[in-house]
Write a protein that holds these residues in place. Structure first.
Motif: not given
Ligand code: LRH
Ligand code: MN
Length: 385
Positions: A19, A240, A249-250, A284-287, A289, A291, A294, A298
């Motif tokens: 992530a 997530n 998502l967060m 999660q993936c912080h596409n 935002e 990282k 984020a 979280s």
């Protein structure tokens, strides 16, 4: 309140190495400035999250995304940064050979290759000092008739049992399930029940991993959590949140009330304490935002949901439940959920010598500017799908 603070101090949330890297969807993986180029830079980012939150002392690795030549050295590097290496996640979903599956593939040579990678990850776990082998399989089928559902379960059971037999003392395997994607007719591990059945067959060192993004819409995840806790088979979480599918998502962003209900079941079962051995991990993936902030956000979201769950007046709740006082019982939970716990957490951080506002502290630290300036050139880490 000191009791609540003590439990919050003992909480441990593991962050995922992947992530910190670039991620996206099939449409686009957006490159961001300052993204790690090496596992060491991911560890540095995870250490920053722990430095500012105080409750994220380990980072999960994904192999081969985090493959290095010297894992003991990587563990020492992490220790020098004040964190440890956590769960080891094998990857048997990114090679052409795995088109029809990995351990469930009709072809025994492909199954052998996949199982050997799982065994390699057990060995990596020994070298990193990890206690968790975290298993997720993309295995499944896209069309009815494509393969035998039953035969694939036999193959899965065979591979899991071989790996289970090679687990050293102190290491356990967590078996993650997912309703769909990347397979769209069957997933060989689609739900908690299938994972639970395999884990029961395997033995005490096999437990279920609940990824909160892996259920059908409307699924009551806290019911699954309560049930697995009761059976001693809740190994941990991939936290997530999502509005639709496996959005990653967060945590707490899309449905903070669901996260609170899950942490309520955890707290009610006394499963928050480290000795309960429930692994609280983010996935999660912080596409779009940044990282690191984020990840800090979280961790705070999990802390806030946990603090609210610890504030439930258990006596009032038990009394209302015993008396069939439906509204009273619901109110006991909602009073806790509607409590603003941010002052309590800020006070806790200040008492522990941390900045009461970790997000503000991150902004003031200049760390983002530092990594964006330093991490130029080289290839940013990402899923590389
Ligand atoms: C699959 C999954 C699994 C991982 C991957 C990064 O959707 O949740 O836990 O290995 O994401
Ligand atoms: Mn996951």
């Amino acid at each position: 309140m000191e009791g609540v603070k003590a439990q919050l101090r003992g909480h441990r949330i593991e962050t995922p190495s992947w992530a910190y890297g670039n991620s996206g969807t099939r449409f686009k993986v957006y490159a961001q400035a300052g993204v790690p180029r090496t596992p060491q830079e991911k560890i540095a980012d995870a250490a920053k999250v722990h430095e500012l939150t105080g409750v994220a002392p380990s980072i999960a690795l994904h192999i081969p995304w985090d493959r290095v030549d010297d894992y003991p050295a990587l563990a020492r590097f992490a220790a020098d940064h004040g964190i440890t290496l956590g769960a080891i996640n094998p990857n048997v979903f990114q090679e052409d050979d795995y088109r029809l599956g990995s351990v469930c593939n009709p072809d025994p040579t492909i199954r052998r290759k996949a199982t050997d990678h799982l065994l390699e990850c057990v060995e990596i776990g020994v070298q990193t000092g990890s206690t968790i082998l975290s298993l997720w399989f993309a295995d499944g089928t896209n069309y009815p008739g494509q393969d035998s559902i039953r035969a694939r379960q036999d193959r899965l059971a065979e591979a899991l049992s071989e790996v289970y037999g090679q687990l050293p003392d102190g290491m356990r395997m967590l078996v993650e399930y997912k309703l769909f994607e990347p397979s769209f007719y069957t997933m060989d591990l689609p739900d908690w029940g299938t994972s639970f059945a395999h884990c029961v067959n395997l033995g005490p060192k096999a437990q279920v991993l609940v990824d909160t993004g892996h259920h059908a819409p409307g699924t009551n995840i806290e019911f699954i959590v309560a049930l697995l806790l009761r059976a001693g088979k809740l190994g941990g979480f991939h936290f997530n949140s999502r509005f639709y599918a496996d959005d990653d998502l967060m945590v707490g962003a899309a449905d903070p009330f669901q996260l609170f209900r899950i942490m309520h079941e955890i707290a009610a079962a006394g499963a928050l304490a480290p000795e309960a051995n429930v692994a609280f991990m983010l996935d999660q993936c912080h596409n779009i935002e940044p990282k690191v902030p984020a990840m800090i956000r979280s961790v705070l979201n999990v802390q806030e949901a946990t603090a609210k769950a610890l504030l439930v007046d258990r006596e009032a709740l038990a009394k209302a439940q015993a008396e069939g006082d439906v509204l009273g019982a619901n109110a006991a939970l909602m009073d806790a959920y509607n409590t603003d716990v941010r002052p309590l957490l800020a006070e806790l951080r200040a008492e522990d010598g941390l900045d009461p506002d970790p997000i503000g502290a991150y902004r003031r630290s200049g760390y983002q500017q530092k990594i964006e300036a330093e991490r130029v050139g080289g290839s940013a880490m990402g899923w590389g799908a």
